[in-house]
Design a protein around this motif. Structure first.
Motif, PDB file in Angstrom:
ATOM      1  N   THR A  16       0.837  -1.201   0.000  1.00 52.40           N
ATOM      2  CA  THR A  16       0.000   0.000   0.000  1.00 52.40           C
ATOM      3  C   THR A  16       0.870   1.248   0.000  1.00 52.40           C
ATOM      4  OG1 THR A  16      -1.778  -1.144   1.183  1.00 52.40           O
ATOM      5  CG2 THR A  16      -1.827   1.259   1.221  1.00 52.40           C
ATOM      6  N   GLN A  17       1.908   1.255   0.822  1.00 50.60           N
ATOM      7  CA  GLN A  17       2.828   2.395   0.835  1.00 50.60           C
ATOM      8  C   GLN A  17       3.487   2.569  -0.529  1.00 50.60           C
ATOM      9  OE1 GLN A  17       5.382   1.405   4.250  1.00 50.60           O
ATOM     10  NE2 GLN A  17       4.521   3.181   5.291  1.00 50.60           N
ATOM     11  N   GLN A  18       3.997   1.482  -1.091  1.00 50.23           N
ATOM     12  CA  GLN A  18       4.688   1.553  -2.375  1.00 50.23           C
ATOM     13  C   GLN A  18       3.745   2.012  -3.487  1.00 50.23           C
ATOM     14  OE1 GLN A  18       6.012  -2.183  -4.073  1.00 50.23           O
ATOM     15  NE2 GLN A  18       7.734  -1.170  -5.068  1.00 50.23           N
ATOM     16  N   ASN A  19       2.566   1.438  -3.538  1.00 49.35           N
ATOM     17  CA  ASN A  19       1.626   1.778  -4.601  1.00 49.35           C
ATOM     18  C   ASN A  19       1.103   3.203  -4.476  1.00 49.35           C
ATOM     19  OD1 ASN A  19       1.937  -0.713  -5.825  1.00 49.35           O
ATOM     20  ND2 ASN A  19       0.251  -1.627  -4.696  1.00 49.35           N
ATOM     21  N   THR A  20       1.002   3.709  -3.259  1.00 54.12           N
ATOM     22  CA  THR A  20       0.619   5.109  -3.070  1.00 54.12           C
ATOM     23  C   THR A  20       1.701   6.014  -3.649  1.00 54.12           C
ATOM     24  OG1 THR A  20      -0.648   4.573  -1.075  1.00 54.12           O
ATOM     25  CG2 THR A  20      -0.010   6.873  -1.375  1.00 54.12           C
ATOM     26  N   LEU A  21       2.951   5.712  -3.345  1.00 51.98           N
ATOM     27  CA  LEU A  21       4.049   6.514  -3.897  1.00 51.98           C
ATOM     28  C   LEU A  21       4.116   6.418  -5.417  1.00 51.98           C
ATOM     29  CD1 LEU A  21       7.017   6.111  -1.393  1.00 51.98           C
ATOM     30  CD2 LEU A  21       5.888   8.221  -2.080  1.00 51.98           C
ATOM     31  N   LYS A  22       3.803   5.266  -5.975  1.00 43.62           N
ATOM     32  CA  LYS A  22       3.827   5.105  -7.434  1.00 43.62           C
ATOM     33  C   LYS A  22       2.796   6.004  -8.119  1.00 43.62           C
ATOM     34  CE  LYS A  22       5.564   0.392  -7.945  1.00 43.62           C
ATOM     35  NZ  LYS A  22       5.210  -0.986  -8.365  1.00 43.62           N
ATOM     36  N   LEU A  23       1.686   6.304  -7.426  1.00 49.25           N
ATOM     37  CA  LEU A  23       0.644   7.152  -8.000  1.00 49.25           C
ATOM     38  C   LEU A  23       1.009   8.637  -7.967  1.00 49.25           C
ATOM     39  CD1 LEU A  23      -2.513   5.379  -6.557  1.00 49.25           C
ATOM     40  CD2 LEU A  23      -1.758   5.420  -8.947  1.00 49.25           C
ATOM     41  N   ILE A  24       2.033   8.969  -7.200  1.00 47.97           N
ATOM     42  CA  ILE A  24       2.486  10.352  -7.100  1.00 47.97           C
ATOM     43  C   ILE A  24       3.479  10.619  -8.221  1.00 47.97           C
ATOM     44  CG2 ILE A  24       3.768  11.982  -5.651  1.00 47.97           C
ATOM     45  CD1 ILE A  24       2.571  10.467  -3.217  1.00 47.97           C
ATOM     46  N   GLN A  25       3.330  11.761  -8.878  1.00 46.59           N
ATOM     47  CA  GLN A  25       4.239  12.115  -9.963  1.00 46.59           C
ATOM     48  C   GLN A  25       5.685  12.108  -9.446  1.00 46.59           C
ATOM     49  OE1 GLN A  25       2.813  15.646 -12.237  1.00 46.59           O
ATOM     50  NE2 GLN A  25       1.104  15.535 -10.780  1.00 46.59           N
ATOM     51  N   PRO A  26       6.615  11.584 -10.228  1.00 46.03           N
ATOM     52  CA  PRO A  26       8.009  11.495  -9.782  1.00 46.03           C
ATOM     53  C   PRO A  26       8.583  12.830  -9.279  1.00 46.03           C
ATOM     54  CG  PRO A  26       7.733  10.239 -11.779  1.00 46.03           C
ATOM     55  CD  PRO A  26       6.426  10.963 -11.545  1.00 46.03           C
ATOM     56  N   LEU A  27       8.177  13.919  -9.883  1.00 45.87           N
ATOM     57  CA  LEU A  27       8.665  15.233  -9.460  1.00 45.87           C
ATOM     58  C   LEU A  27       8.236  15.569  -8.032  1.00 45.87           C
ATOM     59  CD1 LEU A  27      10.086  17.855 -10.366  1.00 45.87           C
ATOM     60  CD2 LEU A  27       7.860  18.678 -11.134  1.00 45.87           C
ATOM     61  N   ASN A  28       7.095  15.042  -7.600  1.00 47.46           N
ATOM     62  CA  ASN A  28       6.561  15.353  -6.273  1.00 47.46           C
ATOM     63  C   ASN A  28       6.971  14.350  -5.199  1.00 47.46           C
ATOM     64  OD1 ASN A  28       5.231  17.655  -7.147  1.00 47.46           O
ATOM     65  ND2 ASN A  28       3.449  16.491  -7.802  1.00 47.46           N
ATOM     66  N   ARG A  29       7.627  13.281  -5.569  1.00 51.10           N
ATOM     67  CA  ARG A  29       8.045  12.266  -4.588  1.00 51.10           C
ATOM     68  C   ARG A  29       9.278  12.731  -3.832  1.00 51.10           C
ATOM     69  NH1 ARG A  29       8.248   7.497  -8.856  1.00 51.10           N
ATOM     70  NH2 ARG A  29       6.041   7.406  -9.357  1.00 51.10           N
ATOM     71  N   THR A  30       9.293  12.473  -2.548  1.00 55.22           N
ATOM     72  CA  THR A  30      10.485  12.753  -1.746  1.00 55.22           C
ATOM     73  C   THR A  30      11.305  11.483  -1.517  1.00 55.22           C
ATOM     74  OG1 THR A  30       9.250  12.475   0.317  1.00 55.22           O
ATOM     75  CG2 THR A  30       9.413  14.715  -0.579  1.00 55.22           C
ATOM     76  N   MET A  31      10.784  10.356  -2.025  1.00 58.58           N
ATOM     77  CA  MET A  31      11.517   9.087  -1.963  1.00 58.58           C
ATOM     78  C   MET A  31      11.010   8.189  -3.083  1.00 58.58           C
ATOM     79  SD  MET A  31       9.737   7.414   1.445  1.00 58.58           S
ATOM     80  CE  MET A  31      11.038   6.254   1.625  1.00 58.58           C
ATOM     81  N   ARG A  32      11.823   7.238  -3.478  1.00 56.55           N
ATOM     82  CA  ARG A  32      11.429   6.298  -4.528  1.00 56.55           C
ATOM     83  C   ARG A  32      10.556   5.196  -3.924  1.00 56.55           C
ATOM     84  NH1 ARG A  32      16.892   6.685  -5.359  1.00 56.55           N
ATOM     85  NH2 ARG A  32      17.187   4.492  -4.874  1.00 56.55           N
ATOM     86  N   PRO A  33       9.563   4.716  -4.682  1.00 55.24           N
ATOM     87  CA  PRO A  33       8.672   3.677  -4.155  1.00 55.24           C
ATOM     88  C   PRO A  33       9.399   2.417  -3.681  1.00 55.24           C
ATOM     89  CG  PRO A  33       7.721   4.633  -6.129  1.00 55.24           C
ATOM     90  CD  PRO A  33       9.108   5.203  -5.993  1.00 55.24           C
ATOM     91  N   GLY A  34      10.462   2.027  -4.333  1.00 53.81           N
ATOM     92  CA  GLY A  34      11.196   0.829  -3.939  1.00 53.81           C
ATOM     93  C   GLY A  34      11.885   0.931  -2.587  1.00 53.81           C
ATOM     94  N   GLN A  35      12.123   2.156  -2.132  1.00 57.60           N
ATOM     95  CA  GLN A  35      12.783   2.350  -0.838  1.00 57.60           C
ATOM     96  C   GLN A  35      11.912   1.924   0.338  1.00 57.60           C
ATOM     97  OE1 GLN A  35      13.717   6.549  -1.486  1.00 57.60           O
ATOM     98  NE2 GLN A  35      15.891   6.022  -1.341  1.00 57.60           N
ATOM     99  N   ILE A  36      10.631   1.746   0.093  1.00 62.44           N
ATOM    100  CA  ILE A  36       9.701   1.300   1.127  1.00 62.44           C
ATOM    101  C   ILE A  36      10.173  -0.013   1.749  1.00 62.44           C
ATOM    102  CG2 ILE A  36       7.350   0.405   1.465  1.00 62.44           C
ATOM    103  CD1 ILE A  36       7.544   3.486   1.122  1.00 62.44           C
ATOM    104  N   TRP A  37      10.718  -0.883   0.919  1.00 59.90           N
ATOM    105  CA  TRP A  37      11.072  -2.237   1.352  1.00 59.90           C
ATOM    106  C   TRP A  37      12.248  -2.276   2.321  1.00 59.90           C
ATOM    107  CZ3 TRP A  37       7.406  -5.611   0.583  1.00 59.90           C
ATOM    108  CH2 TRP A  37       6.457  -5.315  -0.394  1.00 59.90           C
ATOM    109  N   LEU A  38      12.956  -1.174   2.477  1.00 54.46           N
ATOM    110  CA  LEU A  38      14.041  -1.124   3.464  1.00 54.46           C
ATOM    111  C   LEU A  38      13.515  -1.268   4.890  1.00 54.46           C
ATOM    112  CD1 LEU A  38      16.237   1.724   1.920  1.00 54.46           C
ATOM    113  CD2 LEU A  38      16.672  -0.748   1.884  1.00 54.46           C
TER     114      LEU A  38
END
Length: 149
Positions: A16-38
């Protein structure tokens, strides 16, 4: 079997965290979706969950601001803004879950002398975690219905 009882909801939550970040435009992300898994790294996750909660909250804020070209409010409707709990969507519930989780973990290290308090903190952390997850899923659903500005 007990491991699966905890692992399945944790994986669904991280998705859910990753998919929420994926829906956010890359310019507006403060972290990459894959970083969630850390967050799956033991001990490191005690710190990193705070980073993720803040990163998702800030990314959501930036995304909503970009939709409405407004740096002062998250959404144009004041009642919706009030319903989010302020300018950082999901942040309060996420921060509460993080602190309670860390608190219960640290209290468990002290052993049986504080086990009741640790148990109560763990229960409160679980409630806050569910509230955070529901809020996050709500924003994810809202992002799916919105079109980029």
């Amino acid at each position: 079997m007990l491991l699966l009882l905890f692992l399945v909801p944790a994986i669904l939550f991280l998705l859910t965290q990753q998919n929420t970040l994926k829906l956010i435009q890359p310019l507006n992300r403060t972290m990459r979706p894959g970083q969630i898994w850390l967050q799956l790294i033991p001990v490191f996750n005690l710190y990193y969950q705070f980073v993720v909660v803040a990163g998702i909250s800030d990314s959501l804020q930036r995304e909503f601001n970009s939709y409405f070209n407004d740096s002062d409010s998250i959404l144009p409707d004041a009642t919706v803004t009030e319903a989010t709990g302020g300018k950082r969507p999901t942040y309060s519930a996420g921060l509460a879950y993080c602190w309670l989780f860390v608190g219960s973990t640290v209290l468990n290290w002290f052993g049986t002398s504080v086990s009741i308090v640790a148990g109560l903190a763990a229960l409160a952390a679980m409630v806050c975690w569910i509230v955070y997850w529901v809020q996050l899923a709500g924003y994810k659903k809202k992002l799916k219905t919105m079109a980029p500005a």
